[in-house]
Design an enzyme around this catalytic site. Structure first.
Site, short mmCIF file in Angstrom:
data_model
loop_
_atom_site.label_atom_id
_atom_site.label_comp_id
_atom_site.label_asym_id
_atom_site.label_seq_id
_atom_site.Cartn_x
_atom_site.Cartn_y
_atom_site.Cartn_z
N SER A 32 0.68 -1.43 0.31
CA SER A 32 0.00 0.14 -0.59
C SER A 32 0.66 0.93 0.06
O SER A 32 2.18 0.89 0.03
CB SER A 32 -0.78 -0.37 1.29
OG SER A 32 -1.02 1.46 1.78
N TYR A 60 -1.38 -0.82 10.44
CA TYR A 60 -2.28 -0.91 8.66
C TYR A 60 -1.33 -0.47 8.59
O TYR A 60 -0.34 -1.08 7.72
CB TYR A 60 -3.34 -0.81 8.52
CG TYR A 60 -3.42 -0.74 6.74
CD1 TYR A 60 -3.98 -1.25 6.73
CD2 TYR A 60 -2.48 0.33 5.78
CE1 TYR A 60 -4.58 -1.86 4.93
CE2 TYR A 60 -2.99 0.09 4.19
CZ TYR A 60 -3.87 -0.70 4.26
OH TYR A 60 -4.04 -1.46 2.83
P1 NAD Z 1 -11.09 -6.52 -0.09
O1 NAD Z 1 -12.21 -6.18 1.39
O2 NAD Z 1 -12.15 -5.97 -1.42
O3 NAD Z 1 -11.07 -7.59 -0.09
C1 NAD Z 1 -9.96 -7.64 1.35
C2 NAD Z 1 -10.27 -9.68 0.07
O4 NAD Z 1 -9.39 -10.27 1.63
C3 NAD Z 1 -11.28 -10.16 0.08
O5 NAD Z 1 -11.55 -11.52 -0.94
C4 NAD Z 1 -11.79 -11.53 1.45
O6 NAD Z 1 -12.37 -12.24 1.19
C5 NAD Z 1 -9.65 -10.96 1.93
N1 NAD Z 1 -9.86 -11.21 3.02
C6 NAD Z 1 -10.26 -11.05 4.79
N2 NAD Z 1 -9.63 -11.01 5.02
C7 NAD Z 1 -9.31 -12.84 5.12
C8 NAD Z 1 -9.31 -13.88 5.88
N3 NAD Z 1 -8.68 -13.82 7.13
N4 NAD Z 1 -8.60 -14.81 4.70
C9 NAD Z 1 -8.62 -14.88 3.30
N5 NAD Z 1 -9.45 -14.05 3.22
C10 NAD Z 1 -9.75 -12.68 3.65
O7 NAD Z 1 -10.66 -5.33 0.04
P2 NAD Z 1 -9.05 -4.42 -1.31
O8 NAD Z 1 -9.52 -2.72 -0.95
O9 NAD Z 1 -9.46 -5.05 -2.47
O10 NAD Z 1 -7.77 -5.20 -0.49
C11 NAD Z 1 -7.10 -6.55 -0.83
C12 NAD Z 1 -5.60 -5.52 -0.21
O11 NAD Z 1 -5.04 -3.98 -1.25
C13 NAD Z 1 -5.34 -5.56 0.86
O12 NAD Z 1 -4.48 -6.25 1.35
C14 NAD Z 1 -5.69 -4.31 1.11
O13 NAD Z 1 -4.90 -3.49 1.85
C15 NAD Z 1 -4.92 -3.73 0.17
N6 NAD Z 1 -4.79 -2.34 -1.13
C16 NAD Z 1 -6.17 -1.78 -0.71
C17 NAD Z 1 -6.30 -0.80 -1.35
C18 NAD Z 1 -7.62 0.32 -1.40
O14 NAD Z 1 -7.88 1.74 -1.50
N7 NAD Z 1 -8.53 -0.48 -1.45
C19 NAD Z 1 -5.39 0.24 -0.86
C20 NAD Z 1 -3.72 0.32 -0.98
C21 NAD Z 1 -4.10 -1.30 -0.79
#
Ligand code: NAD
Length: 257
Positions: free
Chosen positions: A139, A152
């Site tokens: 991130s 985080y």
């Molecule tokens: P999201 O909530 O859409 O997806 C999260 C995913 O993680 C889901 O598929 C969920 O089922 C899975 N998950 C959560 N807990 C779990 C567990 N205990 N076991 C297995 N799977 C689990 O969120 P997202 O925004 O797509 O985030 C995905 C990644 O991207 C994360 O690591 C997040 O930190 C990172 N990220 C997101 C953003 C953003 O702006 N959305 C920015 C930077 C980084």
């Protein structure tokens, strides 16, 4: 670029960025393993949809990324893992002196420790196959801090550190390890932060999106899951064979400031 014949395991891939990455890798020809902790009919249906769309094999495997033994079992059950994308992640927003300890533990386990367990399980498979890619979805918060996100930011900085170590340990092998550092991407994880941010800042939705969430994203646009998927596919390509141990920001200029 063709990833035909490669198997990609994407943790946390039944929604958001993980699903976007799985779709991009499948479109590039990779067989994909979707994962979450839910095991719903919809999860299996998503895998079937990706298989149909891309003409690859796609499977869903349930594993709880908060548990080390589940992380390792996911890789074992996948049977092959040429491309490992550590993407599963959760968020909780609170001042550090009010941060619930169980939330801290869950964020460190899911966002950071899971990548240790899956990488440890996948590297022997990559070595046996003679090729591998480890891609950690970190991130902008792996490179910069924000208030109220202590767990985080800690986990994501940890993942960036782990990325460098894995890259050094595999530097003389046909294996690379990199981290993608997205800025804000509009996914369910970000959507879920909006009400908390509205409360914390006492603002309406539009104002919180523009002035708080995208305040540090100079482009004033969310990144898309397709852009993160495309970056992941690039890191799997031959052009990226000498890119290892680094971070690629997809953040509209956030970390340029
Ligand atoms: P999201 O909530 O859409 O997806 C999260 C995913 O993680 C889901 O598929 C969920 O089922 C899975 N998950 C959560 N807990 C779990 C567990 N205990 N076991 C297995 N799977 C689990 O969120 P997202 O925004 O797509 O985030 C995905 C990644 O991207 C994360 O690591 C997040 O930190 C990172 N990220 C997101 C953003 C953003 O702006 N959305 C920015 C930077 C980084």
């Amino acid at each position: 670029m063709s990833l035909t014949g490669k198997t990609a395991v994407v943790t946390g891939s039944n929604s958001g960025i993980g699903l976007g990455i799985a779709r991009s890798l499948a479109q590039a020809g990779a067989n994909v393993v979707l994962n979450s902790f839910t095991d719903r009919e919809d999860d299996h249906a998503l895998a079937a949809e990706i298989a149909d769309d891309a003409g690859v094999t796609a499977r869903y495997i349930r594993a709880d990324m908060s548990k080390g033994e589940d992380c390792r079992a996911l890789i074992e059950q996948a049977g092959a893992c040429d491309i490992l994308v550590n993407n599963a992640g959760i968020q909780h927003v609170a001042a550090i002196d009010a941060f619930p300890a169980d939330k801290w533990d869950a964020i460190i386990a899911i966002n950071m420790n899971s990548a240790f367990h899956t990488t440890a399980a996948a590297l022997p498979m990559m070595r046996a196959a003679g090729w591998g890619r480890v891609i950690n979805v970190a991130s902008a918060h792996g490179l910069r801090a924000s208030p109220f996100k202590s767990a985080y930011v800690t986990a994501k900085h940890g993942v960036v550190g782990m990325t460098k170590v894995v890259a050094l340990e595999t530097a003389q092998e046909p294996i690379t390890c990199n981290a993608i550092c997205p800025g804000y991407v509009l996914t369910p994880l970000v959507e879920a932060q909006i009400p908390d941010q509205m409360k914390t800042h006492n603002m309406d939705r539009d104002t919180v999106v523009r002035e708080v969430m995208l305040a540090r994203q100079p482009s004033k646009e969310f990144a898309t899951v397709e852009q993160i998927g495309g970056t992941t596919a690039f890191l799997c390509s031959d052009a990226a064979a000498q890119i290892t141990g680094t971070t690629i920001s997809v953040d509209g200029g956030w970390t340029a400031m």
